[in-house]
Design a protein around this motif. Structure first.
Motif, PDB file in Angstrom:
ATOM      1  N   LYS A  13       0.721  -0.736  -0.370  1.00  0.00           N
ATOM      2  CA  LYS A  13      -0.423   0.044  -0.230  1.00  0.00           C
ATOM      3  C   LYS A  13       0.656   1.369  -0.297  1.00  0.00           C
ATOM      4  CE  LYS A  13      -3.688   2.365   0.966  1.00  0.00           C
ATOM      5  NZ  LYS A  13      -3.420   3.204   0.369  1.00  0.00           N
ATOM      6  N   ASP A  16      -1.757   6.437  -2.644  1.00  0.00           N
ATOM      7  CA  ASP A  16      -2.944   6.676  -3.035  1.00  0.00           C
ATOM      8  C   ASP A  16      -2.984   5.442  -4.040  1.00  0.00           C
ATOM      9  OD1 ASP A  16      -0.822   7.869  -4.650  1.00  0.00           O
ATOM     10  OD2 ASP A  16      -2.539   9.437  -4.938  1.00  0.00           O
ATOM     11  N   LYS A  63      -7.478   1.088  -6.828  1.00  0.00           N
ATOM     12  CA  LYS A  63      -8.040   0.534  -5.285  1.00  0.00           C
ATOM     13  C   LYS A  63      -8.002  -0.910  -5.865  1.00  0.00           C
ATOM     14  CE  LYS A  63     -11.291   4.034  -5.703  1.00  0.00           C
ATOM     15  NZ  LYS A  63     -11.856   4.466  -4.151  1.00  0.00           N
ATOM     16  N   GLU A 103     -15.000  -2.972   2.514  1.00  0.00           N
ATOM     17  CA  GLU A 103     -13.687  -2.088   2.456  1.00  0.00           C
ATOM     18  C   GLU A 103     -13.345  -2.522   3.119  1.00  0.00           C
ATOM     19  OE1 GLU A 103     -11.565   2.177   1.479  1.00  0.00           O
ATOM     20  OE2 GLU A 103     -13.942   2.170   1.956  1.00  0.00           O
ATOM     21  N   GLU A 131      -9.799  -2.560   6.703  1.00  0.00           N
ATOM     22  CA  GLU A 131      -8.959  -0.865   7.295  1.00  0.00           C
ATOM     23  C   GLU A 131      -7.865  -0.625   6.976  1.00  0.00           C
ATOM     24  OE1 GLU A 131      -9.672  -2.124  11.854  1.00  0.00           O
ATOM     25  OE2 GLU A 131      -8.175  -4.259  10.796  1.00  0.00           O
ATOM     26  N   SER A 182      -7.138   1.461   3.472  1.00  0.00           N
ATOM     27  CA  SER A 182      -8.816   2.188   2.396  1.00  0.00           C
ATOM     28  C   SER A 182      -7.954   2.221   1.524  1.00  0.00           C
ATOM     29  CB  SER A 182      -7.638   3.830   2.995  1.00  0.00           C
ATOM     30  OG  SER A 182      -8.381   4.505   1.872  1.00  0.00           O
ATOM     31  N   HIS A 183      -9.510   1.948   0.259  1.00  0.00           N
ATOM     32  CA  HIS A 183      -9.433   1.096  -0.909  1.00  0.00           C
ATOM     33  C   HIS A 183      -8.905  -0.036  -1.278  1.00  0.00           C
ATOM     34  CE1 HIS A 183     -10.362   5.413  -1.732  1.00  0.00           C
ATOM     35  NE2 HIS A 183      -8.634   5.828  -1.547  1.00  0.00           N
TER      36      HIS A 183
END
Length: 450
Positions: A170, A173, A190, A411, A413, A415-416
């Protein structure tokens, strides 16, 4: 850079992708298995399986390639309603069926197992009856529907088969996907994980790396029953099958995969060999028997504990090979082992070659007791005794993924990063897995970041 990458090409991933292509997005689907037309396991030809990733379980379509049985209900097959609500879960499953019919699934007529009079009678005998609407495609039609969906998807998105994602990183963004044996990473805004039950070990590894906690793991084990084909006639007059649930002291036993005119086959999964049932629609000729499994669920704190439990029981029965144990119901009641000599006079002809003996010597009491108590109540419901020549096979198993903490849009924990289908630990069926894919696809289409 992809907008969305879906890891896993089972039904949840397919239905998510089918929803997402409504918008002009860069979408990639990755699977460790093969394209549908290339999925060929030697087990289907009666040979030994040496697949690195068995084609019976992985590849485009996942387990949807087998019998293609879609049960549209909240009563069993998972807890989708806990995420989206009771009515909306049913609505999503209606959309699943509509999509299947778009691609030819309506060639299989939908039927219902609902029978109010039987429900009332069953309660008096100590049973709950779980009802559902069913569209049972069968293997050939299921493959046809999935292939048509693939032809549609490949016109608007990318696919990479026989590709393993070794690690998910991760970034601020976006995600970096490290591919085994490839120096080039894949980048995606994502990521949707849709790896099914067969990807459990891989998913546990990724969750540990990403700091995602996994919760309880469920395991269903049970005895496969093969009885005379007319034994359940009085309760199957108006439906193809029924799902009976018996609640005992400290356990719940539920019938699963009821196959009138079916046969017992060997199921190879996770290094184990189990007694599975095959519907008459999946074979050239039906049998004069009816079969089903009586499953009893147990829960474990970790996947490792669940796997250890399963292997300690079924692995011991297998004896390092593909051994399955069978016993006559009458012999179980009389506490004597079944022998080949006894079987020479048995009126229920076995559809699977098995070793005969005593279940009590190799199967935990929980599963023996569940069958005996279930049959006691079944005799009350049928108003006739269970045929003593009924055969009991040890064991069948249905394994689940640990539950992963997600919000109502699946979703995590992180994000995305989304987890859908059976690998989420929430859905346990084709219909609910596919519905979760549609739900996440729609949720993502509403996001302004895409």
């Amino acid at each position: 850079m992809y907008d969305i990458t879906i890891i896993g090409a089972g039904v949840s991933g397919i239905f998510a992708a089918h929803t997402l292509i409504q918008k002009d997005l860069r979408i990639l689907m990755i699977d460790i298995g093969k394209r549908l037309e290339e999925r060929d396991c030697p087990l289907d030809r009666g040979e030994s399986c040496h697949c690195d990733s068995c084609a019976k379980y992985v590849g485009f379509g996942g387990l949807g390639k087998s019998e293609g049985k879609y049960n549209y209900t909240n009563d069993f097959g998972g807890d989708l309603e806990s995420k989206v609500g009771y009515d909306f879960a049913l609505k999503l499953m209606e959309e699943v069926d509509h999509t299947l019919c778009q691609y030819g699934g309506d060639q299989a007529v939908m039927y219902s197992t609902e029978n109010p009079s039987l429900v009332r009678k069953a309660k008096k005998a100590g049973f709950e009856i779980l009802s559902t609407k069913v569209r049972h495609l069968g293997t050939r039609l299921s493959e046809s529907v999935l292939q048509r969906m693939f032809e549609r998807l490949k016109t608007t998105m990318d696919f990479r088969f026989q590709t393993e994602v070794s690690r998910i990183h991760k970034k601020d963004d976006y995600f970096e996907l490290i591919i085994s044996g490839d120096s080039k990473s894949i980048f995606s805004k994502k990521v949707i994980l849709a790896t099914g039950r067969s990807g459990n070990e891989w998913l546990s590894d990724q969750c540990a790396s990403l700091g995602i906690l996994q919760n309880l793991t469920r395991v269903d084990l049970g005895i496969r029953v093969e009885m005379p084909g007319n034994q359940l006639d009085s309760i199957l007059q108006d439906s193809f099958e029924t799902k009976l649930q018996y609640v005992g002291e400290g356990f719940t036993a539920t019938t699963y995969c009821m196959n009138p005119k079916g046969r017992i086959i060997r199921k190879y999964q996770d290094g184990l060999v189990m007694a599975d049932g095959q519907n008459y629609r999946e074979q050239v000729n039906g049998s004069s028997n009816l079969n089903f499994t009586l499953f009893v669920p147990r829960y474990f704190s970790t996947l490792q504990e669940a796997n250890q439990y399963v292997h300690s029981i079924i692995g011991a029965i297998n004896q390092g090979g593909d051994r399955i144990l069978a016993q006559r119901f009458g012999d179980l009641q009389e506490n004597r082992a079944t022998s080949a000599t006894t079987m020479s006079h048995n009126r229920v002809t076995p559809t699977l070659s098995a070793d005969y003996g005593s279940l009590r010597q190799e199967v935990p009491d929980l599963y023996i007791q569940s069958v005996q108590l279930f049959f006691d109540s079944l005799e009350k419901l049928l108003e006739q005794p269970i045929d003593e020549d009924t055969l009991l096979y040890a064991l069948d198993g249905k394994f689940y993924s640990p539950r992963i903490k997600t919000d109502t849009r699946f979703e995590t924990e992180v994000s995305h990063l989304y987890v859908i289908g059976d690998c989420s630990g929430i859905t346990h069926s084709l219909s609910q897995a596919a519905a979760s894919g549609i739900h996440v696809g729609k949720s993502l289409l509403q996001e302004k970041t895409l």
